[in-house]
Design a protein around this motif. Structure first.
Motif, PDB file in Angstrom:
ATOM      1  N   SER A  58      42.085  49.870  39.963  1.00 45.29           N
ATOM      2  CA  SER A  58      41.798  49.806  38.509  1.00 45.29           C
ATOM      3  C   SER A  58      42.746  48.149  38.167  1.00 45.29           C
ATOM      4  O   SER A  58      42.977  47.928  37.387  1.00 45.29           O
ATOM      5  CB  SER A  58      43.317  51.383  38.474  1.00 45.29           C
ATOM      6  OG  SER A  58      44.181  51.562  39.264  1.00 45.29           O
ATOM      7  N   THR A  59      43.678  48.041  39.568  1.00 49.16           N
ATOM      8  CA  THR A  59      43.990  46.700  39.787  1.00 49.16           C
ATOM      9  C   THR A  59      44.007  45.614  38.947  1.00 49.16           C
ATOM     10  O   THR A  59      44.255  44.682  38.548  1.00 49.16           O
ATOM     11  CB  THR A  59      45.728  46.957  40.980  1.00 49.16           C
ATOM     12  OG1 THR A  59      45.945  48.542  40.583  1.00 49.16           O
ATOM     13  CG2 THR A  59      46.097  44.966  40.363  1.00 49.16           C
ATOM     14  N   THR A  61      40.509  45.563  38.146  1.00 47.34           N
ATOM     15  CA  THR A  61      40.139  45.486  36.704  1.00 47.34           C
ATOM     16  C   THR A  61      40.855  45.342  35.620  1.00 47.34           C
ATOM     17  O   THR A  61      40.542  44.177  34.682  1.00 47.34           O
ATOM     18  CB  THR A  61      39.172  47.173  36.736  1.00 47.34           C
ATOM     19  OG1 THR A  61      38.494  47.629  37.241  1.00 47.34           O
ATOM     20  CG2 THR A  61      38.839  47.038  34.656  1.00 47.34           C
ATOM     21  N   LYS A  62      41.996  45.406  35.519  1.00 46.03           N
ATOM     22  CA  LYS A  62      42.824  45.153  34.630  1.00 46.03           C
ATOM     23  C   LYS A  62      43.269  43.544  34.310  1.00 46.03           C
ATOM     24  O   LYS A  62      43.820  43.322  33.484  1.00 46.03           O
ATOM     25  CB  LYS A  62      44.502  46.018  35.162  1.00 46.03           C
ATOM     26  CG  LYS A  62      44.869  47.422  34.409  1.00 46.03           C
ATOM     27  CD  LYS A  62      46.138  48.181  35.153  1.00 46.03           C
ATOM     28  CE  LYS A  62      45.857  49.577  34.801  1.00 46.03           C
ATOM     29  NZ  LYS A  62      46.748  50.783  35.549  1.00 46.03           N
ATOM     30  N   GLN A  63      43.646  43.104  36.147  1.00 45.53           N
ATOM     31  CA  GLN A  63      43.998  41.665  35.887  1.00 45.53           C
ATOM     32  C   GLN A  63      42.405  40.862  35.414  1.00 45.53           C
ATOM     33  O   GLN A  63      42.723  40.185  34.814  1.00 45.53           O
ATOM     34  CB  GLN A  63      44.312  41.157  37.494  1.00 45.53           C
ATOM     35  CG  GLN A  63      45.388  42.074  37.906  1.00 45.53           C
ATOM     36  CD  GLN A  63      46.716  41.810  37.358  1.00 45.53           C
ATOM     37  OE1 GLN A  63      46.227  40.390  36.750  1.00 45.53           O
ATOM     38  NE2 GLN A  63      47.589  42.720  36.855  1.00 45.53           N
ATOM     39  N   ASN A  65      40.548  42.293  33.342  1.00 45.31           N
ATOM     40  CA  ASN A  65      39.906  41.633  31.852  1.00 45.31           C
ATOM     41  C   ASN A  65      41.061  41.026  31.488  1.00 45.31           C
ATOM     42  O   ASN A  65      41.090  40.637  30.318  1.00 45.31           O
ATOM     43  CB  ASN A  65      40.240  42.674  31.804  1.00 45.31           C
ATOM     44  CG  ASN A  65      38.597  44.329  31.918  1.00 45.31           C
ATOM     45  OD1 ASN A  65      37.918  44.070  31.973  1.00 45.31           O
ATOM     46  ND2 ASN A  65      39.146  45.860  31.507  1.00 45.31           N
ATOM     47  N   THR A  66      42.697  40.867  31.963  1.00 48.22           N
ATOM     48  CA  THR A  66      42.941  40.288  31.837  1.00 48.22           C
ATOM     49  C   THR A  66      42.549  38.740  31.295  1.00 48.22           C
ATOM     50  O   THR A  66      43.365  37.591  30.203  1.00 48.22           O
ATOM     51  CB  THR A  66      45.114  40.414  31.963  1.00 48.22           C
ATOM     52  OG1 THR A  66      44.865  42.150  31.810  1.00 48.22           O
ATOM     53  CG2 THR A  66      45.522  39.736  31.068  1.00 48.22           C
ATOM     54  N   SER A  75      35.640  41.289  27.516  1.00 43.79           N
ATOM     55  CA  SER A  75      36.449  42.404  28.470  1.00 43.79           C
ATOM     56  C   SER A  75      36.204  42.923  29.425  1.00 43.79           C
ATOM     57  O   SER A  75      36.959  43.814  29.991  1.00 43.79           O
ATOM     58  CB  SER A  75      37.293  43.490  27.481  1.00 43.79           C
ATOM     59  OG  SER A  75      36.633  43.734  26.629  1.00 43.79           O
TER      60      SER A  75
END
Length: 81
Positions: A58-59, A61-63, A65-66, A75
């Motif tokens: 999850s981390t 994925t967030k990084q 996408n950012t 994205s």
């Protein structure tokens, strides 16, 4: 009291780009992600996940996408056949 060298508008204006840079590359994992993507030319999410020991999916994925959004790309990571 000593003069603050950041008290005039010209000096503050020169600091704005650095603040933007820090907001883009700040964080525990972003520099490592950028390193692996740029130096090793990693383009697949799974390969990056294996290289970054200790990061959760999850981390990452967030990084990820950012990072892609900051570059103006889609994205979600693409899957090659």
């Amino acid at each position: 009291m000593a003069d603050n060298k950041f008290n005039n508008k010209e000096t503050i204006a020169r600091c704005v780009p650095m603040g933007k840079l820090q907001s883009v590359i700040g964080g525990k994992w972003k520099i490592l992600i950028l390193w692996y993507v740029s130096f090793y030319k990693i383009q697949r999410f799974g390969e990056l996940m294996r290289r970054l020991d200790g990061i959760t999916q999850s981390t990452l994925t967030k990084q990820w996408n950012t990072h892609l959004l900051s570059l103006g790309r889609a994205s979600s990571p693409s899957c090659r056949p």
